[in-house]
Design a protein around this motif. Sequence first.
Motif, PDB file in Angstrom:
ATOM      1  N   UNK A  51       0.771  -1.303  -0.028  1.00  0.00           N
ATOM      2  CA  UNK A  51       0.002   0.125  -0.074  1.00  0.00           C
ATOM      3  C   UNK A  51       0.814   1.217   0.061  1.00  0.00           C
ATOM      4  N   UNK A  52       2.127   1.183   0.672  1.00  0.00           N
ATOM      5  CA  UNK A  52       3.013   2.384   0.738  1.00  0.00           C
ATOM      6  C   UNK A  52       3.500   2.849  -0.965  1.00  0.00           C
ATOM      7  N   UNK A  53       3.743   1.615  -1.373  1.00  0.00           N
ATOM      8  CA  UNK A  53       4.231   1.661  -2.768  1.00  0.00           C
ATOM      9  C   UNK A  53       3.059   2.277  -3.616  1.00  0.00           C
ATOM     10  N   UNK A  54       1.688   1.703  -3.385  1.00  0.00           N
ATOM     11  CA  UNK A  54       0.604   2.215  -4.341  1.00  0.00           C
ATOM     12  C   UNK A  54       0.384   3.549  -4.086  1.00  0.00           C
ATOM     13  N   UNK A  55       0.679   4.234  -2.945  1.00  0.00           N
ATOM     14  CA  UNK A  55       0.515   5.600  -2.762  1.00  0.00           C
ATOM     15  C   UNK A  55       1.475   6.197  -3.495  1.00  0.00           C
ATOM     16  N   UNK A  56       2.444   6.140  -3.543  1.00  0.00           N
ATOM     17  CA  UNK A  56       3.718   6.638  -4.403  1.00  0.00           C
ATOM     18  C   UNK A  56       3.436   6.584  -6.100  1.00  0.00           C
ATOM     19  N   UNK A  57       2.778   5.241  -6.302  1.00  0.00           N
ATOM     20  CA  UNK A  57       2.550   5.107  -7.651  1.00  0.00           C
ATOM     21  C   UNK A  57       1.314   6.088  -8.143  1.00  0.00           C
ATOM     22  N   UNK A  58       0.328   6.250  -7.373  1.00  0.00           N
ATOM     23  CA  UNK A  58      -0.989   6.903  -7.716  1.00  0.00           C
ATOM     24  C   UNK A  58      -0.513   8.296  -8.058  1.00  0.00           C
ATOM     25  N   UNK A  59       0.802   8.738  -7.438  1.00  0.00           N
ATOM     26  CA  UNK A  59       0.841  10.207  -7.847  1.00  0.00           C
ATOM     27  C   UNK A  59       1.986  10.512  -8.882  1.00  0.00           C
ATOM     28  N   UNK A  60       1.811   9.351  -9.871  1.00  0.00           N
ATOM     29  CA  UNK A  60       2.662   9.359 -10.999  1.00  0.00           C
ATOM     30  C   UNK A  60       4.115   9.863 -10.870  1.00  0.00           C
ATOM     31  N   UNK A  61       4.663  10.862 -11.688  1.00  0.00           N
ATOM     32  CA  UNK A  61       5.638  11.113 -11.790  1.00  0.00           C
ATOM     33  C   UNK A  61       6.267  12.157 -10.848  1.00  0.00           C
ATOM     34  N   UNK A  62       5.266  12.622 -10.139  1.00  0.00           N
ATOM     35  CA  UNK A  62       5.431  13.697  -9.203  1.00  0.00           C
ATOM     36  C   UNK A  62       6.590  13.478  -8.248  1.00  0.00           C
ATOM     37  N   UNK A  63       6.619  12.305  -7.847  1.00  0.00           N
ATOM     38  CA  UNK A  63       7.585  11.806  -6.724  1.00  0.00           C
ATOM     39  C   UNK A  63       9.136  11.834  -7.369  1.00  0.00           C
ATOM     40  N   UNK A  64       9.214  12.031  -8.525  1.00  0.00           N
ATOM     41  CA  UNK A  64      10.562  12.089  -9.115  1.00  0.00           C
ATOM     42  C   UNK A  64      11.378  13.302  -8.832  1.00  0.00           C
ATOM     43  N   UNK A  65      10.637  14.244  -8.447  1.00  0.00           N
ATOM     44  CA  UNK A  65      10.796  15.895  -8.435  1.00  0.00           C
ATOM     45  C   UNK A  65      10.732  16.157  -7.008  1.00  0.00           C
ATOM     46  N   UNK A  66      10.252  15.307  -6.176  1.00  0.00           N
ATOM     47  CA  UNK A  66      10.043  15.695  -4.733  1.00  0.00           C
ATOM     48  C   UNK A  66      10.993  14.710  -3.880  1.00  0.00           C
ATOM     49  N   UNK A  67      12.053  14.478  -4.355  1.00  0.00           N
ATOM     50  CA  UNK A  67      12.982  13.574  -3.792  1.00  0.00           C
ATOM     51  C   UNK A  67      13.646  14.106  -2.615  1.00  0.00           C
ATOM     52  N   UNK A  68      15.034  13.457  -2.226  1.00  0.00           N
ATOM     53  CA  UNK A  68      15.971  14.136  -1.196  1.00  0.00           C
ATOM     54  C   UNK A  68      15.822  12.782   0.161  1.00  0.00           C
ATOM     55  N   UNK A  69      16.553  13.154   0.959  1.00  0.00           N
ATOM     56  CA  UNK A  69      16.955  12.455   2.148  1.00  0.00           C
ATOM     57  C   UNK A  69      16.754  13.265   3.353  1.00  0.00           C
ATOM     58  N   UNK A  70      16.441  12.652   4.207  1.00  0.00           N
ATOM     59  CA  UNK A  70      16.572  13.111   5.755  1.00  0.00           C
ATOM     60  C   UNK A  70      18.143  13.481   5.960  1.00  0.00           C
ATOM     61  N   UNK A  71      18.172  14.857   6.398  1.00  0.00           N
ATOM     62  CA  UNK A  71      19.279  15.181   6.881  1.00  0.00           C
ATOM     63  C   UNK A  71      19.559  15.074   8.435  1.00  0.00           C
ATOM     64  N   UNK A  72      21.188  15.275   8.600  1.00  0.00           N
ATOM     65  CA  UNK A  72      21.169  14.983  10.124  1.00  0.00           C
ATOM     66  C   UNK A  72      20.745  15.889  10.918  1.00  0.00           C
TER      67      UNK A  72
END
Length: 662
Positions: A599-620
Amino acid sequence: MSIAITDEQVELAASLRKWAASLGPIDAVRAAEGDADARFDDLWGAVEEMGVAAIALPEGAGGGGGTLLDQAVALEACAYELVPGGLLGAAVGALATGTPGRYGVRVHPDGVVWDGGGALGIDLSARHGAGAPGSAEVVEADDRTRRIAVTLAAAEASGVARWCLDTAVEYAKTREQFGQKIGAFQAVKHLCAQMLETAEAINAAAWDASAAHDTGDEEQWAFAVDVAQATCFDGAVEVAKGCIQVLGGIGFTYEHDAHLYYRRALSLRSLVGSADVAAERVTAAAVQGVRRRVDVDLGGLDEPLRPGIRAEVERIAALPAAEQRAALTDTGYLTPHWPAPYGLGADPVTQVVIDQELARAGVTRPDLVIAGWAVPTILQHGTDEQRERFVRPSLLGELVWCQLFSEPGSGSDLASLRTRAVKVDGGWRLTGQKVWTSVAERADWGICLARTDADVPQHKGITYFLVDMRTAGIEVRPLREITGEALFNEVFLDDVFVPDECVVAEPGDGWRLARTTLANERVAMASARLGKSVERAVELAASRDLGPVQRVKVGHAVALATVCGLLGVRTTLRAIGGHGPGPESSVAKLLGVRSRQDSSELVVALQGDELAVVGGVARADGDRALSADAWEMLNTRCLSIAGGTTQILRNVAGERILGLPR
C-alpha cells in the motif's frame, strides 16, 4: 481450520464433512464424466433429506432455522468433499424465495444459470447452463440475492482452498526425494506457507461476508461481500494451483482429485465475476467513509463487568492527560493481560471490554515499545527484586528499553550469536557487537543475550542479561537507513560489567527466556482504520481523478487491509470461546507486512511522476526533504526483515502450524 469459529459451528462442519464423505461424492463425479445431463439425483436426494440447502430458512418455512453463517459453514464442509450437484444454487434459491427446493440461479443479467443444468463445463462436479433441464425454477437475482450468492460461493471457495492446502501438506510430509521428505525443502515449505496465508485470508473474508449479513446492517454486508469477492475466488484458484505444484507429476494426472478442485475453483470464479469489479466498488465505498466494523457478541458475559469498567475508565478519562498513564498503570488497564499487581490477569472477555470502554472514552494507551517485550520476561522469570526495580517504572515510561539481540553475523539465526560473557567476581564481563538496535541512543536499559558457555549446543549456552546502557564500555553508533534517518544503531560492548543481580533466571536459560510469552496472551479488537498508507490511498482516490485501473488497485489494498483486521477479530473470538490461537495470528503478521509494503508503494505510484521531483533524504539536522509518502514507502521495507524475515516466518509457519518436517 475453517470459517467455523464457535463450538457449535465447528461441530456442524465436522459432522457434515463426515456425512458428505460417506456419500462417495468423488466417485459420483467421475461416474458422470461426459454426461451433460447428469444431475446427481441419487446424491441430491440425500442432500435434500439432510436439509443442507435450507439450513438458513426459518423452521416454519421448512428450513433449519439457522443463520447465513451456519449455511456457509455447511457449504464449506460439503465443498471440502466436493459434493456435486445443485447445492449452491439450491441454497441461494431457497434464501431468495423463502422456500426449499432445487433451483437454478441467474446472478448476472443474461448470464449463466448456476446449477441450471444442460452444459458440461470445466467443473465436472456441477451442471450449469440455461436453466431448462431439471430445474424446478430459475431465480433471477436482484442485488440482495447476488450478495447471498457471492457469500455462499465464497464459503465453497474456502472449502476448496482448505482441501487443497491439506492435501498438499499431507503429501509434502510423506513424499521423499533426495533422501528426505519434500516438506523439509524450503521452497516447498514456503509454497505451503503461502497457501496457508491465502487460505486463511479466504476463510476470514468468507466468514465475514456471512457474519455481516447476520448483523442486519446492509451497508456493512455489502462492503464485506465485495471484500470477499475481491479476495476469495482468485485466492482459491491460486491455492489449487499451489496444490498441483506441490504434488508434482501426480497432481497433473487425471486420476488424482486435485484437478477436480482446481476446476471447481475456476468455475466459482467465473460464475461470481471479476474481482476487479468488486474492488472498484470497495474503493467507492471506502471513499464514502465505509470501513468494516465488527462488533463482537460477548454472549452477555460482559454485562456484570461493563458498569464497573466503564466507571473506572470515565474516571481516568477525566484526569489531566499527564496523569492518565499512571492511572492506567494503577488500575491494571494499561496491561490487563499481565498478572497482578501490574495487570489484572484478565481473561479475553475482560480485555475486550476494557478496550471497548477505553475507545469509547477516547483514552489511548501509551506504546510500551521494547518494554512490552522486556518486562514480560522479567515478570515471568525474574526475581522479586528485579520485578520491583523494573516493572512499574517501565509501565510509567520512566525507563526506556532497547533490545540487544541481533548481531552482524546473527540476524534471524539468533542462536549463533557471538557476544560473550565471562564470569568475574560479582557479575559478568560482556564483549561483542550488536546491531539494528532501535532507541539505543536514548535507552536506559537493554535486554541482552550473550554466550556464557561455548562448550554446549548453541541454544543452551546463552544467558539473558539486563544491561544498564550508561555502563562504561558501551558505545552506541547510529546507523543511517535508506530513509536518510538513523533509527537503528550499532552497539559495541567492550568488557561491560553486568552484576549478578541483572541476570534473569539462570545462566544458560537465555534462549528459552527470549521466547517467553505470558500465559494470558494479549487480546485486542481490530481497529476500523485500514492502516496509514491504505487510508492515504483512499484519500487520493477521493481527491484525484484516478483511472479505473488505479481505483481497482486501491480497492484491492482496502480489501487486504480489511482481511488483516478480520484475522485479528477471529483470533479474539477464538480466545473468547476458550480456544488457543489458530493460524490467524501468524498469518496476520505475514499478510500485514505485505499490506503495509504494497500500500505504501501504491500511494507513491498513484501520484505518477510527481515523486521523481520531490526526492531527497533526511539530513542529520532532522529536516526531511523527502515527501512523507515516499518516506513511508522506503521505511516499510524493514518490515519484512525486522522481527524475523518473511522467509524465516514462513519456515516457522510451515513447521509449527502445518507440521512440515524441519
